[in-house]
Design a protein around this motif. Sequence first.
Motif, PDB file in Angstrom:
ATOM      1  N   SER A  25      21.987  10.915  -1.232  1.00  0.00           N
ATOM      2  CA  SER A  25      20.723  10.327  -1.735  1.00  0.00           C
ATOM      3  C   SER A  25      19.739   9.971  -0.645  1.00  0.00           C
ATOM      4  O   SER A  25      18.501  10.335  -0.751  1.00  0.00           O
ATOM      5  CB  SER A  25      21.146   8.878  -2.625  1.00  0.00           C
ATOM      6  OG  SER A  25      21.887   9.270  -3.697  1.00  0.00           O
ATOM      7  N   VAL A  26      20.454   9.576   0.377  1.00  0.00           N
ATOM      8  CA  VAL A  26      19.445   9.474   1.648  1.00  0.00           C
ATOM      9  C   VAL A  26      18.996  10.670   2.262  1.00  0.00           C
ATOM     10  O   VAL A  26      18.007  10.620   2.597  1.00  0.00           O
ATOM     11  CB  VAL A  26      20.181   8.663   2.695  1.00  0.00           C
ATOM     12  CG1 VAL A  26      19.507   8.365   3.996  1.00  0.00           C
ATOM     13  CG2 VAL A  26      20.486   7.162   2.140  1.00  0.00           C
ATOM     14  N   THR A  27      19.868  11.736   2.318  1.00  0.00           N
ATOM     15  CA  THR A  27      19.375  12.861   2.947  1.00  0.00           C
ATOM     16  C   THR A  27      18.165  13.673   2.069  1.00  0.00           C
ATOM     17  O   THR A  27      17.234  14.021   2.355  1.00  0.00           O
ATOM     18  CB  THR A  27      20.684  13.776   2.817  1.00  0.00           C
ATOM     19  OG1 THR A  27      21.614  13.397   3.544  1.00  0.00           O
ATOM     20  CG2 THR A  27      20.155  15.202   3.561  1.00  0.00           C
ATOM     21  N   HIS A  28      18.222  13.643   0.749  1.00  0.00           N
ATOM     22  CA  HIS A  28      17.233  14.115  -0.039  1.00  0.00           C
ATOM     23  C   HIS A  28      16.076  13.407   0.294  1.00  0.00           C
ATOM     24  O   HIS A  28      14.793  13.970   0.416  1.00  0.00           O
ATOM     25  CB  HIS A  28      17.519  13.771  -1.568  1.00  0.00           C
ATOM     26  CG  HIS A  28      18.413  14.801  -2.488  1.00  0.00           C
ATOM     27  ND1 HIS A  28      18.035  16.133  -2.397  1.00  0.00           N
ATOM     28  CD2 HIS A  28      19.443  14.759  -2.953  1.00  0.00           C
ATOM     29  CE1 HIS A  28      18.785  16.784  -2.890  1.00  0.00           C
ATOM     30  NE2 HIS A  28      19.893  16.353  -3.414  1.00  0.00           N
ATOM     31  N   ARG A  29      15.884  11.978   0.128  1.00  0.00           N
ATOM     32  CA  ARG A  29      14.880  11.245   0.536  1.00  0.00           C
ATOM     33  C   ARG A  29      14.242  11.395   1.848  1.00  0.00           C
ATOM     34  O   ARG A  29      12.968  11.632   1.856  1.00  0.00           O
ATOM     35  CB  ARG A  29      14.982   9.714   0.284  1.00  0.00           C
ATOM     36  CG  ARG A  29      15.221   9.445  -1.362  1.00  0.00           C
ATOM     37  CD  ARG A  29      15.979   8.348  -1.490  1.00  0.00           C
ATOM     38  NE  ARG A  29      16.088   7.924  -2.853  1.00  0.00           N
ATOM     39  CZ  ARG A  29      16.726   8.434  -4.076  1.00  0.00           C
ATOM     40  NH1 ARG A  29      17.374   9.495  -3.419  1.00  0.00           N
ATOM     41  NH2 ARG A  29      16.545   8.248  -5.122  1.00  0.00           N
ATOM     42  N   ALA A  30      15.111  11.477   2.971  1.00  0.00           N
ATOM     43  CA  ALA A  30      14.661  11.677   4.113  1.00  0.00           C
ATOM     44  C   ALA A  30      14.138  13.190   4.301  1.00  0.00           C
ATOM     45  O   ALA A  30      13.031  13.050   5.151  1.00  0.00           O
ATOM     46  CB  ALA A  30      15.731  11.575   5.196  1.00  0.00           C
ATOM     47  N   LEU A  31      14.340  14.278   3.643  1.00  0.00           N
ATOM     48  CA  LEU A  31      13.933  15.316   3.954  1.00  0.00           C
ATOM     49  C   LEU A  31      12.352  15.270   3.192  1.00  0.00           C
ATOM     50  O   LEU A  31      11.506  15.988   3.886  1.00  0.00           O
ATOM     51  CB  LEU A  31      14.672  16.353   2.836  1.00  0.00           C
ATOM     52  CG  LEU A  31      15.962  17.206   3.573  1.00  0.00           C
ATOM     53  CD1 LEU A  31      17.088  17.809   2.728  1.00  0.00           C
ATOM     54  CD2 LEU A  31      15.126  18.171   4.717  1.00  0.00           C
ATOM     55  N   LEU A  32      12.217  14.772   2.048  1.00  0.00           N
ATOM     56  CA  LEU A  32      10.914  14.788   1.389  1.00  0.00           C
ATOM     57  C   LEU A  32       9.948  13.787   2.402  1.00  0.00           C
ATOM     58  O   LEU A  32       8.783  14.365   2.763  1.00  0.00           O
ATOM     59  CB  LEU A  32      10.918  14.208   0.057  1.00  0.00           C
ATOM     60  CG  LEU A  32      11.257  15.235  -1.018  1.00  0.00           C
ATOM     61  CD1 LEU A  32      12.457  16.063  -0.800  1.00  0.00           C
ATOM     62  CD2 LEU A  32      10.871  14.618  -2.491  1.00  0.00           C
ATOM     63  N   MET A  33      10.477  12.730   2.847  1.00  0.00           N
ATOM     64  CA  MET A  33       9.562  12.003   3.808  1.00  0.00           C
ATOM     65  C   MET A  33       9.298  12.674   5.092  1.00  0.00           C
ATOM     66  O   MET A  33       8.142  12.471   5.481  1.00  0.00           O
ATOM     67  CB  MET A  33      10.199  10.567   3.967  1.00  0.00           C
ATOM     68  CG  MET A  33      10.375   9.852   2.678  1.00  0.00           C
ATOM     69  SD  MET A  33      11.235   8.194   3.096  1.00  0.00           S
ATOM     70  CE  MET A  33      11.372   7.704   1.203  1.00  0.00           C
ATOM     71  N   ALA A  34      10.172  13.324   5.558  1.00  0.00           N
ATOM     72  CA  ALA A  34       9.912  14.110   6.667  1.00  0.00           C
ATOM     73  C   ALA A  34       8.804  15.268   6.463  1.00  0.00           C
ATOM     74  O   ALA A  34       7.914  15.613   7.317  1.00  0.00           O
ATOM     75  CB  ALA A  34      11.170  14.793   7.227  1.00  0.00           C
ATOM     76  N   ALA A  35       8.936  15.938   5.308  1.00  0.00           N
ATOM     77  CA  ALA A  35       7.854  17.029   5.069  1.00  0.00           C
ATOM     78  C   ALA A  35       6.677  16.505   4.674  1.00  0.00           C
ATOM     79  O   ALA A  35       5.393  17.122   5.006  1.00  0.00           O
ATOM     80  CB  ALA A  35       8.602  17.577   3.718  1.00  0.00           C
ATOM     81  N   LEU A  36       6.344  15.350   4.545  1.00  0.00           N
ATOM     82  CA  LEU A  36       5.194  14.525   4.190  1.00  0.00           C
ATOM     83  C   LEU A  36       4.678  13.939   5.574  1.00  0.00           C
ATOM     84  O   LEU A  36       3.511  13.547   5.437  1.00  0.00           O
ATOM     85  CB  LEU A  36       5.298  13.462   3.188  1.00  0.00           C
ATOM     86  CG  LEU A  36       5.617  13.959   1.579  1.00  0.00           C
ATOM     87  CD1 LEU A  36       6.121  12.822   0.726  1.00  0.00           C
ATOM     88  CD2 LEU A  36       4.392  14.455   0.992  1.00  0.00           C
ATOM     89  N   ALA A  37       5.435  13.933   6.421  1.00  0.00           N
ATOM     90  CA  ALA A  37       5.188  13.054   7.657  1.00  0.00           C
ATOM     91  C   ALA A  37       4.108  13.975   8.709  1.00  0.00           C
ATOM     92  O   ALA A  37       3.871  15.051   8.117  1.00  0.00           O
ATOM     93  CB  ALA A  37       6.216  13.168   8.743  1.00  0.00           C
TER      94      ALA A  37
END
Length: 429
Positions: A25-37
């Motif tokens: 769950s954390v990895t999915h969210r971190a991936l998306l937030m990193a792509a939006l960074a």
Amino acid sequence: MSESVKKIGTVSKVNCAIGLPGSKSVTHRALLMAALADGKSVIRNPLKAEDTLLTAGALRQLGAEINWDDEQETLCVIPPQHRWREPAKPILLGNSGTSMRLLLGLTATGSGRFLLDGSARLRERPIDPILKALGTLGIQYRCLGVPGFPPVEIQSRGLRGGEVVIDASQSSQFLSALLIASPCAQSEMRIGWRQPVASFPYVQLTLTMMEKLGMKYQWLSAQQIAVPAPQNYPPLDYQVEADCSSASYFWAAAALTRGEVYTYPVSPGSSQGDCRLLEVLERMGCTIEWEERGVRVRGGESLQAIDLDMNDIPDMVPTIAVVAACAEGRSHIRNVAHLRVKESDRLHVVAMELEKFAVPVRELPDGLVIEGGKARPPQTPVESHDDHRIAMAFAVLGLVVEGVAIQGAEAVGKSFPSFWENFELLGSA
């Protein structure tokens, strides 16, 4: 993919330590937030499994640069200069409902036309609530098959902001998708939701991660959040905590065998809702001890039946079900109707597979009633139904019931590729 069969051997009493993979769950969210960074991000201890690889692959199609470093156990994400590159081919997401729902929110933050699709089972998993919410926010969409289900084409010129109310009774991921995307809207977002929300701890996880990254938001009421926009996600240097969902199978092994399992690294401050399974096992007769790096679970002399609303921790239902099958008395699992739209119809599948063990079980519209006692050796293999949580939960039951084999054992790759290697440690005490 040809199905593999895994034969499970019984053990008298487990006694081992298990190192846990990173949280899905954390990895999915971190991936998306990193792509939006707005710069290069590093994600440490990411889970590299089927579902997270599907999300990473989708982000690559959208123009992000994704580099896994298995030696350093890190993941580097460089976002594209413009959101988003239009993929030449459909974004295929297998049976990852998390990827589908969260990426619908992410694609809406940019400009372009995007086609998202997946397996036959994913096409049966609803996405109508998030589509309607995105439509309210100015996003055009078109379902190419059954209305409200994948495949779906998104046409976006960015989220315009505004007020929206979403129905998250089938999945909290509809709400998490909006929250993750909301800082990238053109103006303030006011996101409300109706009750009940399935698995609300995952929404709290999303908000905790956003807060760690400096994203501002304000509670307007118990069911509405305002997110100022636009805000920029900063480049991440994010440590992914261990996966409590993966740990659950080893905690259950201690409970069933009256043994002892130490899992690490995990802390009592974990933001994952599934960590609450420890409280449930304690109520059923286990002893829980937190130590410096992890938690030790000891099975008691007997297991007690439980009556439990599991809406907050639905992924733990298969695990609790196999423990309940060996407990003294009648257990009642409630308020988890949304399990019917997971990787399998988990309520039906758990009931069907428990019947192979001659366990009296009654399937309800929103739960299960399980008569505990002595489960008997099954005459046929347990079917995983291409569901990782079914495969892992029933493997644990095989530790105390002879003759268990898991058909479709490769399903564990969805969230825990090294599960079987770790599972072998349970029999090496």
